[in-house]
Every structure is written in C-alpha cells, then in structure tokens.
Design an enzyme around this catalytic site. Structure first.
Site, PDB file in Angstrom:
ATOM      1  CD  GLU A 171      -4.030  -5.004   7.959  1.00 52.04           C
ATOM      2  OE1 GLU A 171      -2.783  -4.739   8.140  1.00 52.04           O
ATOM      3  OE2 GLU A 171      -4.838  -4.679   7.681  1.00 52.04           O
ATOM      4  CB  THR A 172      -8.765 -11.253   9.552  1.00 51.85           C
ATOM      5  OG1 THR A 172      -8.947 -11.348   8.168  1.00 51.85           O
ATOM      6  CG2 THR A 172      -9.887 -12.037  10.368  1.00 51.85           C
TER       7      THR A 172
END
Length: 283
Positions: free
Chosen positions: A52-53
C-alpha cells in the site's frame, strides 16, 4: 490542456508492526498530496511496488485531523490497517498536532478512525465489519483447495469485511498456519486470511497469514485490517482473550507483531512504526 508540472512533496517510507526496522510491513506515504488526481495516486502506488501507498490530505470532516487515501498497486481501499498506523505515525512525525489530546482522528473512505497511543505504540479502533457471516458450501471447499488443507482441518470460516473483502479461516494450530503452501490459482480472487493458536508460553498467542491472489504482493507481511476483523471474530466468539499478540510474516522472514486490546467495548489493534526513509518525491 497540459497537466501541471510535478512539484516536490515530502515523502516517508515507514515500517509498521515491528520493533525492528525492515522486519515489518513497509508503507509509502506522500505527506502533502493536495492537487493530485486519483489516477496520479494510483500510478505512483503502482510504481512503489509496495502492498500500500497512502496520500495525506486536509480533512473534509471538521472532527478529523487529516484525510488519507489508500492505494494498492491496482486499487483504492476505503480502509486498511497498517496504512492507518503508518500514516498516523508519519502525520505526527511531520508536525501534526491532534485536535484531541491522546488521539488522532483519521478520515478515510470508511469514515472516521480513531488512533491512540498505547504503551509506546499506535493503535486504531477496529472499524465495524460491513459483512460478517459464515463461509460455507462451495466457498469453504474453495478455501480448502486454495490453502491445500483438508476441509476437515478448517475449524471455522467467515467473511470479515471492513474495507478489504477478507475471508477468515481458523485452523487448529499455528504450526498448521505456518505449513500452508497456497494454491493461488485455486483461490481465484478471494482475499484469504488464516489464523491458528500458538502453544501456551510462546512469544505470540496466534499466528496469522494473509493471501492476496492476483495482487503484486501475493502474501502480505503484516495486515492490520485482517487482524482487526479476526480480533472481533475470535474475541466475540470467546476463542481469544480480550488482550493478545499475533505474529505475522514469519515465513517471509519478517517479525510482525500485532497487539490487540479491548477497552470499553472497543477492540484496538496496534503496533510499532519506524521511519526508514525520509525525503521528497516529485509528483
């Protein structure tokens, strides 16, 4: 019309759910994401090649301290656990001052999420499950095939949806969880988390693994959202005490530790976060 030129934005990469840097689950955080489109965020999240970002933005709800958007390499999540803790850690480290003492209020696609300091760790209040119920019949058979375990080894299986579409599978022991060699083709598009109890006296009470077929990360190192769902499932069915520690990432060479506590009816999911990279990114 040409798109605006990229500008320099503060950027952190944070390791979540481990006291040891580089032994937890990494998260990329763009601290000032104002002006970015969803397409730009998705493109950058795909490029980071992490599970995830996140992108920090001013809140739209006056009760919130900040707003976050959470992207995998291929989609946006309304909520996810390790991005919540890593984003709160980064927001505080970047000078954020919470409106309420002792709590950070995060706004995300799933609504408002409280984050508190808990014995040197950050912890979020597990959000309500939007889908909860047994996984039975052909679905249970598919889970057994995907995990390559006899269907009789599955003590229970349930939908545990709180953003990601998790299905939880309970096995009889941590050793069974660690021995899984998944068949991702048989899993299809299911997001599957597995949990089993350690023997008494072990460093952790439960062992957890989570599988994401078709994603760039096929097995997640440490997963806050699943741990939040499984905590509600196990505690409310008296299969787990109100306070316990789950290990995750063991087979990946990680040392993830998820600390679960219960307080005034809320289940809190916490862990340590460490900033490993700090700089700027052109976006």
């Amino acid at each position: 019309m040409s798109s605006p030129s990229p500008r320099s934005r503060p950027f952190h990469q944070v390791d979540v759910f481990s006291r040891e840097a580089y032994r937890g689950n990494p998260l990329a955080v763009v601290v000032d994401a104002e002006g970015l489109t969803a397409e730009q965020m998705q493109q950058f999240a795909n490029w980071t090649n992490l599970s995830e970002t996140t992108f920090l933005l001013p809140p739209t709800d006056p009760r919130a301290d900040y707003r976050v958007r959470i992207f995998t390499g291929s989609e946006e999540f309304a909520f996810a656990g390790h991005p919540t803790l890593g984003s709160a850690h980064t927001w505080l480290e970047s000078g954020g001052v919470p409106k309420a003492e002792g709590f950070v209020m995060q706004e995300c696609g799933a609504g408002l999420v409280r984050v508190k300091h808990d014995d040197g760790r950050l912890a979020f209040a597990a959000p309500p499950l939007t889908r909860f119920g047994p996984a039975e019949g052909e679905l249970r058979s598919q889970l057994a095939a995907g995990l390559r375990v006899p269907e009789s080894d599955i003590l229970d299986a349930s939908w545990l949806v709180n953003g990601p579409e998790w299905i939880g599978v309970l096995l009889g022991s941590a050793d069974q969880v660690l021995a899984i060699e998944p068949d991702f083709a048989a899993m299809g598009e299911l997001k599957v988390g597995v949990v089993g109890a350690h023997r008494p006296g072990a460093e952790a009470d439960f062992e957890v693994r989570t599988f994401l077929p078709g994603d760039s990360i096929m097995e997640d190192p440490v997963t806050g959202s699943f741990n939040a769902g499984v905590a509600q499932w196990l505690i409310n069915s008296n299969r787990a005490p109100g306070q316990y520690v789950a290990a995750q990432g063991t087979v990946l060479g990680r040392a993830g530790r998820v600390h679960v506590t219960t307080e005034d009816g809320d289940i809190w999911v916490g862990g340590h976060s460490t900033t490993c990279i700090r700089g700027t990114v052109l976006l």
